[in-house]
Scaffold this active site. Structure first.
Site, PDB file in Angstrom:
ATOM      1  N   HIS A   1     -12.212   4.451  -0.885  1.00  0.00           N
ATOM      2  CA  HIS A   1     -12.171   3.701   0.380  1.00  0.00           C
ATOM      3  C   HIS A   1     -12.989   2.409   0.286  1.00  0.00           C
ATOM      4  O   HIS A   1     -13.408   1.856   1.304  1.00  0.00           O
ATOM      5  CB  HIS A   1     -12.697   4.535   1.556  1.00  0.00           C
ATOM      6  CG  HIS A   1     -11.782   5.652   1.953  1.00  0.00           C
ATOM      7  ND1 HIS A   1     -12.235   6.910   2.264  1.00  0.00           N
ATOM      8  CD2 HIS A   1     -10.430   5.704   2.081  1.00  0.00           C
ATOM      9  CE1 HIS A   1     -11.201   7.701   2.568  1.00  0.00           C
ATOM     10  NE2 HIS A   1     -10.093   6.977   2.458  1.00  0.00           N
TER      11      HIS A   1
ATOM     12  N   ASN B   1       0.867  -1.180   0.000  1.00  0.00           N
ATOM     13  CA  ASN B   1       0.000   0.000   0.000  1.00  0.00           C
ATOM     14  C   ASN B   1       0.904   1.230   0.000  1.00  0.00           C
ATOM     15  O   ASN B   1       1.484   1.590   1.021  1.00  0.00           O
ATOM     16  CB  ASN B   1      -0.906  -0.020   1.236  1.00  0.00           C
ATOM     17  CG  ASN B   1      -1.921   1.111   1.248  1.00  0.00           C
ATOM     18  OD1 ASN B   1      -1.869   2.020   0.425  1.00  0.00           O
ATOM     19  ND2 ASN B   1      -2.841   1.053   2.187  1.00  0.00           N
TER      20      ASN B   1
END
Length: 407
Positions: free
Chosen positions: A193, A12
């Site tokens: 998200h 990430n």
């Protein structure tokens, strides 16, 4: 010689950080073993390592400051060297593990990808075209895919998209009132998200399957904040839209803003496109509202400056206002979930939000809230309120192994 256990590495990447996690497969579930974070790549960078093998919350293993030489900041290769630091640590400290697969969080999948995809050159080529839609994240997400191709050439890679979960949003909720030609070119709401929202729904399914199928509103609150309305686990509306700058005010991002403000800044202040981008993404939000005190919620809470309080109050107000909007999109709300760094840990902010949402039938149990229990609403609250830690990395691990037919 003892055989090594194959692991999936989750990557990430942010503009100034790199977070990686190691998972393996146990039965039908993935298990997190280590989480490695290299923060503040512009320097002085910090290496943080946590062991999750025995404790789901993670036990600190190592923390150290990395020198500019270690990250080669002067040559603008910080991400490459950060990844090398992570891989070297794994090789040295977990000799019984080997990275066999890699899963990446990629912010934007556009109209083409509504589910995870195995990465090849054509996938990368398309994802590069989406960089203007997510300039803070997409370039670094893709950079790490290229680096993993270089450092781990034999490991298949899977891209998992933050936009994918929102592909179920109905047309009426995802289109702007703009010329049809632009809509057909892809100028519409995408939402972000999504990996976090997907994980929260899955977690609630494990806690109470019937409740998870009802009208649920999830607030992912942190330096990047958004909210999502979902029915039966499907996204129906989101506060973020075409880019990840819309919606709630965030650490440094403006959130919702009258487009006329941008016209004013162009015409009266002489700002060009680059300056406007910097303004929207780096000068606004909590940082801008507080007069530059901080983009960190904890720092704002600890400040005696009235501008810090004003920034927090506006954040709470906007969360409550978006709650009403998203509840209208679903025709009501049965469940409200706080998640994200602020949502999971800030009991005072949760209490302030629930107080403003009392008209919807939300009522907090103060003791449960302060103890950070999963269920924090009172027994007589019409809306069930939860505080659930998210785990996007675990969601990516599940998707990666499923996509590669490993699990």
């Amino acid at each position: 010689m003892t055989a090594k256990t194959d692991m999936v590495l989750i990557v990430n990447a942010g503009s100034s950080s790199l977070k990686c996690s190691l998972f393996d497969v146990r039965g039908e579930e993935v298990t997190q073993h280590f989480r490695v974070k290299v923060a503040n790549l512009a320097g002085p960078a910090r290496l943080e390592i946590y062991d999750h093998s025995e404790n789901p919350d993670g036990v600190p293993v190592d923390k150290e400051t990395l020198s500019a030489e270690q990250l080669d900041v002067a040559h603008q290769q910080a991400h490459a060297h950060a990844l090398k630091v992570v891989l070297d640590w794994i090789e040295k400290n977990t000799p019984h593990y080997q990275v066999a697969w890699v899963g990446h969080r990629v912010v934007h999948g556009g109209d083409r990808y509504s589910s995870p995809v195995v990465v090849d050159s054509s996938v990368l080529e398309f994802l590069e075209t989406l960089i203007p839609l997510a300039p803070l994240h997409q370039p670094y997400n893709l950079k790490l895919i290229h680096l993993c191709r270089e450092f781990l050439p034999n490991c298949p890679q899977v891209a998992c998209f933050d936009t994918a979960f929102h592909s179920s949003i109905p047309v009426v909720a995802r289109e702007f009132a703009i010329p049809r030609k632009l809509t057909e070119e892809g100028v519409r709401r995408y939402g972000f998200h999504g990996l976090s929202y997907e994980y929260i729904h899955d977690k609630l399914m494990r806690l109470d399957r019937d409740l998870a199928q009802q009208k649920m509103l999830v607030a992912h609150l942190g330096a990047g904040s958004s909210m999502c309305a979902m029915v039966q686990g499907k996204s129906r509306a989101s506060t973020m839209g075409f880019t990840a700058v819309e919606g709630l005010p965030m650490g440094t991002r403006s959130g919702q803003l009258d487009p006329g403000v941008l016209l004013y800044l162009m015409q009266e202040k002489g700002l060009d496109a680059k300056a406007l981008e910097n303004f929207l993404y780096k000068e606004c939000g909590w940082y801008g509202m507080s007069g530059g005190i901080s983009s960190e919620m904890l720092t704002l809470k600890q400040s005696d400056d009235p501008l810090a309080k004003a920034a927090i109050d506006m954040f709470v107000y906007r969360i409550a206002r978006e709650t009403g909007s998203l509840a209208a999109a679903m025709g009501g709300v049965d469940v409200f979930v706080f998640t994200g760094g602020v949502g999971e840990n800030d009991a005072d902010l949760r209490a302030a939000v629930v107080e403003q949402n009392a008209w919807l039938g939300m009522k907090l149990d103060a003791q449960r809230n302060q103890a950070n229990e999963y269920l924090i609403s009172a027994d007589d609250s019409r809306v069930k309120v939860f505080a659930i830690p998210t785990n996007e990395e675990k969601m990516i691990a599940r998707h990666t192994l499923k996509q590669l037919s490993v699990a």
